[in-house]
Scaffold this active site. Structure first.
Site, PDB file in Angstrom:
ATOM      1  N   ASP A 120      17.266 -16.319  16.056  1.00  0.00           N
ATOM      2  CA  ASP A 120      17.430 -15.499  17.370  1.00  0.00           C
ATOM      3  C   ASP A 120      17.228 -14.057  16.998  1.00  0.00           C
ATOM      4  O   ASP A 120      17.487 -13.035  17.526  1.00  0.00           O
ATOM      5  CB  ASP A 120      18.943 -15.502  17.797  1.00  0.00           C
ATOM      6  CG  ASP A 120      19.228 -17.077  18.595  1.00  0.00           C
ATOM      7  OD1 ASP A 120      18.269 -17.326  18.790  1.00  0.00           O
ATOM      8  OD2 ASP A 120      20.207 -17.262  18.470  1.00  0.00           O
ATOM      9  N   HIS A 127       3.987  -0.749  -5.961  1.00  0.00           N
ATOM     10  CA  HIS A 127       4.674  -0.805  -4.579  1.00  0.00           C
ATOM     11  C   HIS A 127       5.814  -1.881  -4.942  1.00  0.00           C
ATOM     12  O   HIS A 127       6.113  -2.836  -4.056  1.00  0.00           O
ATOM     13  CB  HIS A 127       3.776  -1.386  -3.532  1.00  0.00           C
ATOM     14  CG  HIS A 127       2.624  -0.559  -3.111  1.00  0.00           C
ATOM     15  ND1 HIS A 127       1.970  -0.690  -2.028  1.00  0.00           N
ATOM     16  CD2 HIS A 127       2.578   0.801  -3.445  1.00  0.00           C
ATOM     17  CE1 HIS A 127       1.254   0.497  -1.760  1.00  0.00           C
ATOM     18  NE2 HIS A 127       1.790   1.373  -2.597  1.00  0.00           N
ATOM     19  N   ASP A 166       9.287   6.653  -4.336  1.00  0.00           N
ATOM     20  CA  ASP A 166       8.095   6.777  -3.574  1.00  0.00           C
ATOM     21  C   ASP A 166       8.658   6.576  -2.086  1.00  0.00           C
ATOM     22  O   ASP A 166       8.851   5.381  -1.703  1.00  0.00           O
ATOM     23  CB  ASP A 166       7.238   6.025  -3.900  1.00  0.00           C
ATOM     24  CG  ASP A 166       5.654   6.278  -2.933  1.00  0.00           C
ATOM     25  OD1 ASP A 166       5.922   6.632  -1.904  1.00  0.00           O
ATOM     26  OD2 ASP A 166       4.699   5.662  -3.328  1.00  0.00           O
ATOM     27  N   ASP A 182       5.328  10.966   2.973  1.00  0.00           N
ATOM     28  CA  ASP A 182       5.013   9.965   1.977  1.00  0.00           C
ATOM     29  C   ASP A 182       5.151  10.944   0.617  1.00  0.00           C
ATOM     30  O   ASP A 182       3.937  11.504   0.120  1.00  0.00           O
ATOM     31  CB  ASP A 182       3.698   9.347   2.014  1.00  0.00           C
ATOM     32  CG  ASP A 182       3.555   8.179   0.885  1.00  0.00           C
ATOM     33  OD1 ASP A 182       4.401   8.056   0.125  1.00  0.00           O
ATOM     34  OD2 ASP A 182       2.221   7.845   0.941  1.00  0.00           O
ATOM     35  N   HIS A 224      -5.155   3.049  -9.392  1.00  0.00           N
ATOM     36  CA  HIS A 224      -5.072   3.435  -7.689  1.00  0.00           C
ATOM     37  C   HIS A 224      -5.868   4.604  -7.298  1.00  0.00           C
ATOM     38  O   HIS A 224      -6.154   5.337  -8.283  1.00  0.00           O
ATOM     39  CB  HIS A 224      -3.793   3.432  -7.086  1.00  0.00           C
ATOM     40  CG  HIS A 224      -2.750   4.354  -7.360  1.00  0.00           C
ATOM     41  ND1 HIS A 224      -2.930   5.775  -7.323  1.00  0.00           N
ATOM     42  CD2 HIS A 224      -1.611   4.349  -8.672  1.00  0.00           C
ATOM     43  CE1 HIS A 224      -2.206   6.437  -7.892  1.00  0.00           C
ATOM     44  NE2 HIS A 224      -1.435   5.451  -8.710  1.00  0.00           N
ATOM     45  N   HIS A 260      -4.872   9.291   0.442  1.00  0.00           N
ATOM     46  CA  HIS A 260      -4.882   8.410   1.590  1.00  0.00           C
ATOM     47  C   HIS A 260      -4.559   9.620   2.777  1.00  0.00           C
ATOM     48  O   HIS A 260      -4.021  10.519   2.608  1.00  0.00           O
ATOM     49  CB  HIS A 260      -4.109   7.205   1.722  1.00  0.00           C
ATOM     50  CG  HIS A 260      -2.911   7.450   1.323  1.00  0.00           C
ATOM     51  ND1 HIS A 260      -1.929   7.800   2.600  1.00  0.00           N
ATOM     52  CD2 HIS A 260      -2.232   7.091   0.624  1.00  0.00           C
ATOM     53  CE1 HIS A 260      -0.680   7.866   1.905  1.00  0.00           C
ATOM     54  NE2 HIS A 260      -0.868   7.225   0.715  1.00  0.00           N
ATOM     55  N   HIS A 262      -0.629   4.885   5.463  1.00  0.00           N
ATOM     56  CA  HIS A 262      -1.995   5.076   5.138  1.00  0.00           C
ATOM     57  C   HIS A 262      -2.822   5.213   6.517  1.00  0.00           C
ATOM     58  O   HIS A 262      -3.151   4.037   7.352  1.00  0.00           O
ATOM     59  CB  HIS A 262      -2.538   3.795   4.425  1.00  0.00           C
ATOM     60  CG  HIS A 262      -1.727   3.636   3.000  1.00  0.00           C
ATOM     61  ND1 HIS A 262      -2.300   2.522   2.372  1.00  0.00           N
ATOM     62  CD2 HIS A 262      -1.095   4.405   2.416  1.00  0.00           C
ATOM     63  CE1 HIS A 262      -1.574   2.635   1.114  1.00  0.00           C
ATOM     64  NE2 HIS A 262      -1.085   3.672   1.271  1.00  0.00           N
ATOM     65  N   GLU A 265      -1.728  12.100  -4.940  1.00  0.00           N
ATOM     66  CA  GLU A 265      -0.688  11.069  -5.889  1.00  0.00           C
ATOM     67  C   GLU A 265      -1.381  10.639  -7.008  1.00  0.00           C
ATOM     68  O   GLU A 265      -1.311   9.351  -6.990  1.00  0.00           O
ATOM     69  CB  GLU A 265       0.040  10.409  -4.919  1.00  0.00           C
ATOM     70  CG  GLU A 265      -0.840   9.431  -4.266  1.00  0.00           C
ATOM     71  CD  GLU A 265      -0.253   8.212  -3.060  1.00  0.00           C
ATOM     72  OE1 GLU A 265       0.428   7.526  -3.945  1.00  0.00           O
ATOM     73  OE2 GLU A 265      -0.844   8.009  -2.070  1.00  0.00           O
ATOM     74  N   TYR A 289       0.574   4.724 -15.690  1.00  0.00           N
ATOM     75  CA  TYR A 289       1.584   3.384 -15.719  1.00  0.00           C
ATOM     76  C   TYR A 289       1.398   2.685 -17.007  1.00  0.00           C
ATOM     77  O   TYR A 289       0.426   2.174 -17.026  1.00  0.00           O
ATOM     78  CB  TYR A 289       1.434   2.529 -14.253  1.00  0.00           C
ATOM     79  CG  TYR A 289       1.360   3.266 -13.091  1.00  0.00           C
ATOM     80  CD1 TYR A 289       2.593   3.565 -12.374  1.00  0.00           C
ATOM     81  CD2 TYR A 289       0.150   3.811 -12.515  1.00  0.00           C
ATOM     82  CE1 TYR A 289       2.379   4.334 -11.309  1.00  0.00           C
ATOM     83  CE2 TYR A 289       0.184   4.401 -11.425  1.00  0.00           C
ATOM     84  CZ  TYR A 289       1.224   4.797 -10.724  1.00  0.00           C
ATOM     85  OH  TYR A 289       1.167   5.589  -9.660  1.00  0.00           O
ATOM     86  N   ARG A 312       4.595   8.794 -11.260  1.00  0.00           N
ATOM     87  CA  ARG A 312       3.599   9.105 -10.051  1.00  0.00           C
ATOM     88  C   ARG A 312       4.122  10.281  -9.575  1.00  0.00           C
ATOM     89  O   ARG A 312       5.569  10.534  -9.349  1.00  0.00           O
ATOM     90  CB  ARG A 312       3.620   8.097  -9.202  1.00  0.00           C
ATOM     91  CG  ARG A 312       2.629   8.392  -7.932  1.00  0.00           C
ATOM     92  CD  ARG A 312       2.162   7.146  -7.079  1.00  0.00           C
ATOM     93  NE  ARG A 312       3.026   6.306  -6.379  1.00  0.00           N
ATOM     94  CZ  ARG A 312       3.551   4.856  -6.836  1.00  0.00           C
ATOM     95  NH1 ARG A 312       3.207   4.551  -7.829  1.00  0.00           N
ATOM     96  NH2 ARG A 312       4.502   4.475  -6.096  1.00  0.00           N
ATOM     97  N   GLU A 352       3.544  12.895  -6.188  1.00  0.00           N
ATOM     98  CA  GLU A 352       2.601  12.549  -4.703  1.00  0.00           C
ATOM     99  C   GLU A 352       3.105  13.790  -3.735  1.00  0.00           C
ATOM    100  O   GLU A 352       4.660  13.879  -3.496  1.00  0.00           O
ATOM    101  CB  GLU A 352       2.998  11.310  -3.994  1.00  0.00           C
ATOM    102  CG  GLU A 352       2.293  11.181  -2.674  1.00  0.00           C
ATOM    103  CD  GLU A 352       2.513   9.843  -2.193  1.00  0.00           C
ATOM    104  OE1 GLU A 352       3.474   9.110  -2.425  1.00  0.00           O
ATOM    105  OE2 GLU A 352       1.719   9.411  -1.370  1.00  0.00           O
TER     106      GLU A 352
HETATM  107  N1  GLY Z   1       3.849   5.671  -0.780  1.00  0.00           N
HETATM  108  C1  GLY Z   1       3.370   4.316  -0.403  1.00  0.00           C
HETATM  109  C2  GLY Z   1       1.885   3.977  -0.066  1.00  0.00           C
HETATM  110  O1  GLY Z   1       1.281   4.873  -0.284  1.00  0.00           O
HETATM  111  O2  GLY Z   1       1.551   3.152   0.024  1.00  0.00           O
END
Ligand code: GLY
Length: 465
Positions: free
Chosen positions: A74, A284, A301, A312, A384, A388, A395, A412, A416, A433, A435
């Site tokens: 539900d 992530h 993050d 972000d 990465h 973005h 994104h 960002e 790592y 990181r 950002e």
């Molecule tokens: N800060 C999370 C991402 O850019 O996906």
């Protein structure tokens, strides 16, 4: 109400914000709308006009609300409107569609170039779910030229004969509620059955037009983006003040999300990433269950979502308040790379310019630290992209062409170094990181998230307090 607030503020785990902000002036709740800083009907109308200008002669664009998604039994997932639909209408209710015509057409005896279709108000459903708008209120409150209830819509002939190309925005298969004959699945079916075959416009066109529009933020959007970003910076600062070893990742998540909610953010723009120790190297990571050890780094993050717009912002924090020498070396390198990336975030530069600048700094620094010998090895540690678009989606939609004044991007970079990486083990477990959210202008880049300390000394100073 006062006693609930008092209880919240005196509960040790929640006694975070000394001053819970006083909400802005409340509007009446006749329509269940309390916020008076929502995007204006004029904004949404302007966006529909901008879309109409992109449509070819005889063109029609159709947008659907996001489907309601069932979580289990539900319980549905919390509803979140499709960003394009919200951008064009301001409607945050499900089971609706919007049609934008290039030229005015006759629909149900009325000449109009747009039609919003919503569910009719249903007293039974409102007992459970609260007020909905219904067509008359949607038309009035959202400033649509025409709106219609879903049942009437299904019995209304649409001016398809005059249409030359019908562009329909993709919608994932909605669930068909057997108790409703007008839900999104029914509206979708109705459109498929009634729209003439052979007049389909390309789905790529509508995606591109929306990307072109959403990439450039209006002043009104930037007000909301700044608000989301300010709330997020405040959350990062609160985390810096409170973080200590033996805290769990979920407690750090609670700290930031408490700040989001006390400041009026409706949602997180994405699940909060609170990666401590080895999890700082998981890009992530959202499990957020580990207990932080003394000496761990925490990658935080996060992004508050305010009236649809998300921030972000990432900060990497030492759990005990002091970076080790090795952590600091990596941190300062990422910061230098970010500074180089931000410097390239200028109108007219290729979208990838910030990434290329950050990459070059990190290649050089990682060689100097002896972690890599060749540039080709860096992909293992910096896997990465650097930027973005940011807006209604974390994104966000955009063209990924040259950067344009009025768009907001993230910068960002990260490094790592997971356990068992082919380098000196002293570096293992260090993930960093940093950002920020950058407004592209005709002049210098504007760091909208500068409110959250970024330099290692500043972070340590705030944590010491
Ligand atoms: N800060 C999370 C991402 O850019 O996906």
């Amino acid at each position: 109400m006062r006693s609930i607030l008092f209880a919240l503020l005196t509960t040790p785990a929640l006694a975070l914000a000394q001053d819970v902000p006083v909400p802005m002036r409340l509007t009446d709740d006749v329509h269940g709308v309390y916020d008076n800083d929502l995007l204006s009907p004029e904004f949404h109308r302007g966006r529909r006009e901008a879309l109409r200008a992109k449509l070819p002669v005889g063109g029609v664009a159709i947008f659907f609300a996001s489907p309601v998604r069932n979580r289990s039994n539900d319980v549905d997932y919390e509803y979140h409107q499709d960003p394009n639909f919200y951008y064009l209408t301001g409607l945050r209710e499900p089971e609706a569609l919007l049609i934008v015509f290039k030229e005015p057409r006759m629909i149900a005896g009325e000449t109009t170039d747009e039609l919003l279709v919503v569910q009719d108000r249903d007293p039974q459903s409102e007992v459970w779910n609260g007020k909905s708008m219904g067509p008359a209120e949607a038309k009035e409150l959202l400033g649509l030229k025409s709106a219609m209830g879903a049942m009437r819509f299904k019995n209304t002939e649409l001016p398809w004969k005059a249409a030359d190309a019908i562009f329909s925005h993709r919608v994932d298969d909605p669930a068909d509620d057997p108790h409703s004959s007008t839900d999104l699945a029914d509206l979708l079916k109705h459109m498929e059955v009634t729209a003439p075959a052979g007049k389909e416009g390309g789905p790529a066109d509508i995606r591109r037009w929306m990307a072109e529009l959403r990439e450039l933020k209006t002043e009104e959007e930037l007000v909301l983006m700044r608000k989301a970003i300010d709330i997020t910076c405040e959350a990062q600062k609160e985390l810096m003040r409170r973080l200590r070893p033996n805290m769990t990742e979920y407690q750090t998540e609670a700290i930031v999300e408490y700040v989001f909610k006390t400041n009026g953010a409706e949602h997180e723009g994405f699940p909060s990433i609170q990666g401590g120790g080895p999890h700082s190297c998981v890009l992530h990571y959202i499990t957020n269950r580990r207990t932080l050890a003394d000496g761990d780094l925490l990658v935080s993050d996060i992004g508050a979502e305010y009236h649809g717009y998300t921030a972000d912002v990432t900060r990497t924090l030492p759990a005990n308040g002091r970076f080790t020498k090795d952590q600091r070396a990596i941190y300062d390198l990422v910061l230098a790379a970010q500074e180089a990336g931000i410097a390239e975030a200028r109108a007219g530069m290729p979208f990838r310019a910030p990434h290329n600048a950050a990459w070059a700094v990190i290649v050089k620094g990682m060689k100097e630290l002896g972690i890599i010998k060749e540039e080709s090895e860096l992909r293992r540690y910096f896997m990465h992209g650097t930027s973005h678009y940011l807006g209604l989606d974390v994104h966000d939609a955009g063209t990924y062409g040259d950067l344009k004044a009025g768009s907001v991007i993230t910068v960002e970079p990260g490094i790592y170094i997971a356990k068992d990486s082919p380098c000196d083990p002293r570096w293992w477990g260090i993930g960093v990181r940093i950002e920020d959210d950058i407004l592209i202008t005709h002049g210098d880049p504007v760091n909208l998230s500068a409110g959250a300390p970024r330099k290692a000394d500043e972070v340590e100073a705030l944590m010491a307090r």
